[in-house]
Design an enzyme around this catalytic site. Sequence first.
Site, PDB file in Angstrom:
ATOM      1  CG  ASP A 165       4.798   3.195   3.288  1.00  0.00           C
ATOM      2  OD1 ASP A 165       4.229   2.585   4.213  1.00  0.00           O
ATOM      3  OD2 ASP A 165       4.549   3.002   2.089  1.00  0.00           O
ATOM      4  CG  HIS A 234       2.439  -0.478   3.720  1.00  0.00           C
ATOM      5  ND1 HIS A 234       2.827   0.624   2.992  1.00  0.00           N
ATOM      6  CD2 HIS A 234       1.459  -1.076   2.992  1.00  0.00           C
ATOM      7  CE1 HIS A 234       2.116   0.688   1.875  1.00  0.00           C
ATOM      8  NE2 HIS A 234       1.275  -0.328   1.844  1.00  0.00           N
ATOM      9  CB  SER A 544       1.011  -0.670  -1.251  1.00  0.00           C
ATOM     10  OG  SER A 544       0.103   0.264  -0.748  1.00  0.00           O
TER      11      SER A 544
END
Length: 579
Positions: A165, A234, A544
């Site tokens: 990520d 994220h 996600s």
Amino acid sequence: MKRLPGLINRQSAMGLHHSSSSRSGVAWVLLLICLWTLSFRAHGGGPRKLYIAYLGHVKHGHPDNVVASHHDLLTTLLGSKEGSSASVVYNYKHGFSGFAAMLTAEQAKQLAEFPEVISVQPSKRHTPTTTRSWDFLGLNHQMMGSDMLHGSNSGGEDVIIGVIDTGIWPESRSFNDAGYGPVPSRWKGKCQVGHDWGSKNCSRKIVGARFYSAGVPDQFLETDSLSPRDHNGHGTHCASTAAGSAVEAASFHGLAKGVARGGAMRARIAVYKSFWGLGFGNTATVLAAIDDAVHDGVDVLSMSFGIDENSFGVLHAVQKGITVVYAGGNEGPRPQTVRNGAPWAITVAASKIDRSFPTMITLGNKQQIVGQSLYCLGKNSSKSSSGFKGLVVPVSCAMDILNGTDVKGQILFCTMQPGDQDVFQQASQYVQDGGGSGVIFAQYTTDLSFTALDVCQGIACILVDLDIGKKIASYMDDASSPMAKIEPARTVTGKETLAPKVAMFSSRGPSPDYPAIIKPDIAAPGVNILAAKENSYAILSGTSMAAPHVAGVVALLKALHPNWSSAAIKSAIITTGNN
């Protein structure tokens, strides 16, 4: 005819006549042109791009020998060892054999004709796609196991989850390693340092960290740091969802308050930063991360991003015993939009949980209606900031029509169609830039957009369904000076919220590439998920957020059944999942 200076000097020294000198000069020029043309063709003309060469299984015992075989191949193609070394960006040498190299289109075509090469493809761009959610799934944080796992109380002890990520924020309380034992001896990874990441940023919780910047355009690196540190948020959010330690009284400005933790709280985390800036990554960086994860000894790979092709890297990872969990994509509700359709991986859709954030809207005629938002008053907000504001309704909220509309101190009202994500973002940003107070969006569903927080900081972004939108529009038609007041959102859990329900934005099947394969495989919580972001907590939505929920469950199963294959784990999850 004008002669080349070098030829004139040489010819004069040889005592040649003017006519013969002229003919000789033409011959030399033609010879140089022919040699240049042959060289151009041999080395492949045109601009160089990043290509991925896949050679299949590793056929040499030591990784150094695998790398050497790659350079031998490229040396044959490019004509020199120097050219080979200069062109290679990544060597894949652990889970599979291949490399990423800067080549022209002609060179890539020639490389694909070598007998040992299976495929040569351009590297493509990829982009990335909690308190209540684990309770909703029946995983009590004090017990760490559940009936589904037959009383497992390990919390995923010593299982290693690899997260590919945007990196991780190691100082977050969600990654506290208090009470953890030594790093498992089978771990072979490393802690790659950077200018804002030292060796001590790895711990008994974050056991390893790597980053992959080669082949990434400079404009994305300039807004990030060359280290495993997450400046996007994220990756930290996803990692803490899968395996975060328990943190009491976590919330987003008071919303969703509770115990934030991952599904496998005792699992270890390995970080592979392959995405940069606002979320740029490509095939080359992702394959490099997968290859290293195979070498390092991860048990689970959580990958919350979308790819258009079935990754051979993932296939080899699964063959090595790693269970791979993919996000299914955020392009719903249209059919055949699901991504990551490889049958050997687990592809996850996003569903809602039994928690909502109702927001009261009072119209100027005292009529009260309810929407959904994450709106909260800041510490420095005055009472006047939450009072009645003027309502503005343009013909359309598309930027070409909205541009020039005065929204200062007012609330914009927009009606959106499914998939109008760009309109949502652009209108929200327009209101924020124009000094507006908020935006009310009427749409088919009140599922919060998975990128809402990126553009709604400092203003109220409220979602209402189309029926309520009609009530607002009717009031505005009748009122000479339409007004509205927006109250801060509150947290509601329980049966008042219909759940589980697949989120509107979640990509639907069947797989566009392989319609006979049912995808997604499973749905997991992916709407309004609270998890770590830097030193605080944020609420995000998307597949996600759903994928690391499944990765956490996989870790629990791995701890309970260490000899189960990835296929057995996938089967157990799919066949026991229920609503």
